[in-house]
Scaffold this active site. Structure first.
Site, short mmCIF file in Angstrom:
data_model
loop_
_atom_site.label_atom_id
_atom_site.label_comp_id
_atom_site.label_asym_id
_atom_site.label_seq_id
_atom_site.Cartn_x
_atom_site.Cartn_y
_atom_site.Cartn_z
N PRO A 23 0.84 -1.21 0.00
CA PRO A 23 0.00 0.00 0.00
C PRO A 23 0.87 1.26 0.00
CG PRO A 23 -0.59 -1.52 1.79
CD PRO A 23 0.70 -1.98 1.25
N ALA A 62 -3.53 2.92 2.08
CA ALA A 62 -4.19 3.15 3.35
C ALA A 62 -5.48 3.94 3.14
CB ALA A 62 -3.27 3.90 4.31
N GLN A 104 -6.02 -1.85 2.20
CA GLN A 104 -5.55 -1.62 3.57
C GLN A 104 -6.46 -0.60 4.24
OE1 GLN A 104 -2.06 0.94 4.62
NE2 GLN A 104 -1.11 -1.02 5.19
N TYR A 185 0.83 4.95 13.06
CA TYR A 185 -0.58 5.32 13.01
C TYR A 185 -1.32 4.71 14.20
CZ TYR A 185 0.92 7.01 8.49
OH TYR A 185 1.60 7.67 7.49
N ARG A 233 -0.65 -5.41 8.93
CA ARG A 233 0.66 -4.79 8.73
C ARG A 233 1.20 -4.30 10.06
NH1 ARG A 233 3.18 -0.70 4.11
NH2 ARG A 233 4.64 -2.37 3.61
N ARG A 334 8.08 1.40 -3.52
CA ARG A 334 8.63 2.41 -4.44
C ARG A 334 9.16 1.80 -5.73
NH1 ARG A 334 11.53 6.68 -0.20
NH2 ARG A 334 9.74 6.81 1.19
#
Length: 364
Positions: A23, A62, A104, A185, A233, A334
């Protein structure tokens, strides 16, 4: 057949290869009004390109379970049916291409209400943002707002929001749901003693700090079909224990293994193993595959399948990770932004069959 291109079975799903898209937020939804949090043309083109590129599983970025759970005002959301309807088109196209669609679900906690990264990523002002909330009234970093400490009633509301978002994800056609418990988070904030200073049932001991994560997983698993997988995750370490000069208590790899065992018995099928993100100023020794050892530990010690992520860039490197039994899949972030057709390039490099669309295959 190479390990990288061996199909992988999870519950009723067969994922065609072990190259999965991690994600990655696009920060490209409308920020307000009826289109807030709704996937648009950018999102469709972005995910469609990686599906035509051969990824076996794509985890959509996300996606916030509430407006206040967005990392930025431009994040995707799944708190209403309009958002679910827009995501349905993406999920359907991924399936058409033979890619398993996943999503996600997350809540940004004290790291919410920040700007797009290409505009600096700092907190947005009150005219565009909102007051973040967290386990404790501790800011993420200097210059970030002090979040409100969540009440128990608010915690339970967020648990319900995760379950409701999972139901919408299912209605939109997704076949994998991932609970975002990493990168500083909200769920990670509850897990880590660096950000959780509560003295009630959600703070203090490992059992209390893990309570919110486990409640979210139980609520999601309760509404998610038995035949479909749930991922989690994690940030496997806050990188404090690896820097003894720091002197603070943080979330550790030992904690992650312990949590993984709890998640496994609650129906989580795979742990997506990342690290870090809980606070600023922590030294992280990055390098190719630097997070793979944490995936290896979870897989070996908790008996839970894992996905490895982090500076995995070359086909031979990814193949070695899987062949050694360090993980069950690799999640590229990436590298798939740089090269949507990385799976096709990997197939050529490893001598595996390419999964090209007809529209491309006839010409190559």
């Amino acid at each position: 057949m190479t390990a990288l291109f061996t199909p992988y079975d999870l519950r009723s799903l067969t994922i065609p290869n072990r190259i999965w898209m991690a994600p990655m937020c696009q920060y490209s939804a409308e920020v307000s009004g009826p289109g807030a949090g709704v996937a648009g043309d950018w999102h469709f083109a972005h995910y469609a390109a990686r599906a035509t590129g051969g990824a076996g599983l794509i985890l959509v970025e996300a996606t916030a379970v509430s407006p206040e759970g967005r990392i930025s005002p431009a994040d995707l959301g799944l708190w209403n049916d309009t958002q679910a309807g827009a995501l349905r088109r993406i999920a359907a196209f991924l399936k058409e291409r033979g890619t398993v669609p996943g999503i996600q679900l997350g809540h940004a906690g004290r790291k919410a209400a920040t700007d797009r990264p290409w505009r600096g990523g700092g907190p947005v002002g009150p005219e565009e943002g909102w007051q973040p909330a967290a386990p404790s009234a501790l800011p993420y970093a200097p210059g970030h707002p002090v979040p409100d400490a969540l009440t128990v009633e608010q915690i339970q509301q967020i648990v319900r929001q995760f379950a409701e978002a999972a139901q919408r994800a299912l209605a939109a056609g997704f076949q994998v749901v991932e609970v975002h418990g990493a990168h500083g988070y909200l769920i990670h904030e509850f897990l880590s003693p660096l950000s959780n200073k509560r003295t009630d049932a959600y703070g203090g001991s490992f059992e209390n700090r893990a309570r919110f994560a486990l409640e979210v997983v139980e609520a999601v698993r309760a509404v998610w079909p038995e035949e479909l997988p749930v991922f989690f995750r994690t940030s496997a370490t806050d990188w404090v224990a690896e820097n003894p000069e720091d002197g603070r208590d943080g979330w550790t790899a030992d904690d992650t293994v312990r949590l993984a065992r709890e998640l496994r018995v609650r129906g989580v099928d795979l742990m997506d193993v990342s690290t870090g993100g809980i606070t600023s100023g922590i030294r992280i020794p990055t390098g190719p595959g630097y997070q793979v050892p944490f995936a290896r530990r979870v897989r070996a010690e908790a008996g839970l399948p894992t996905g490895a992520v982090g500076l995995i860039t070359e086909p031979q490197q990814a193949e070695r990770i899987l062949a050694a039994g360090d993980a069950d899949a690799v999640l590229l972030g990436r590298e798939l932004l740089r090269d949507p057709h990385w799976p096709h390039r990997a197939a050529i490099a490893l001598g595996a069959a390419k999964r090209l669309p007809d529209q491309y295959g006839w010409a190559v």
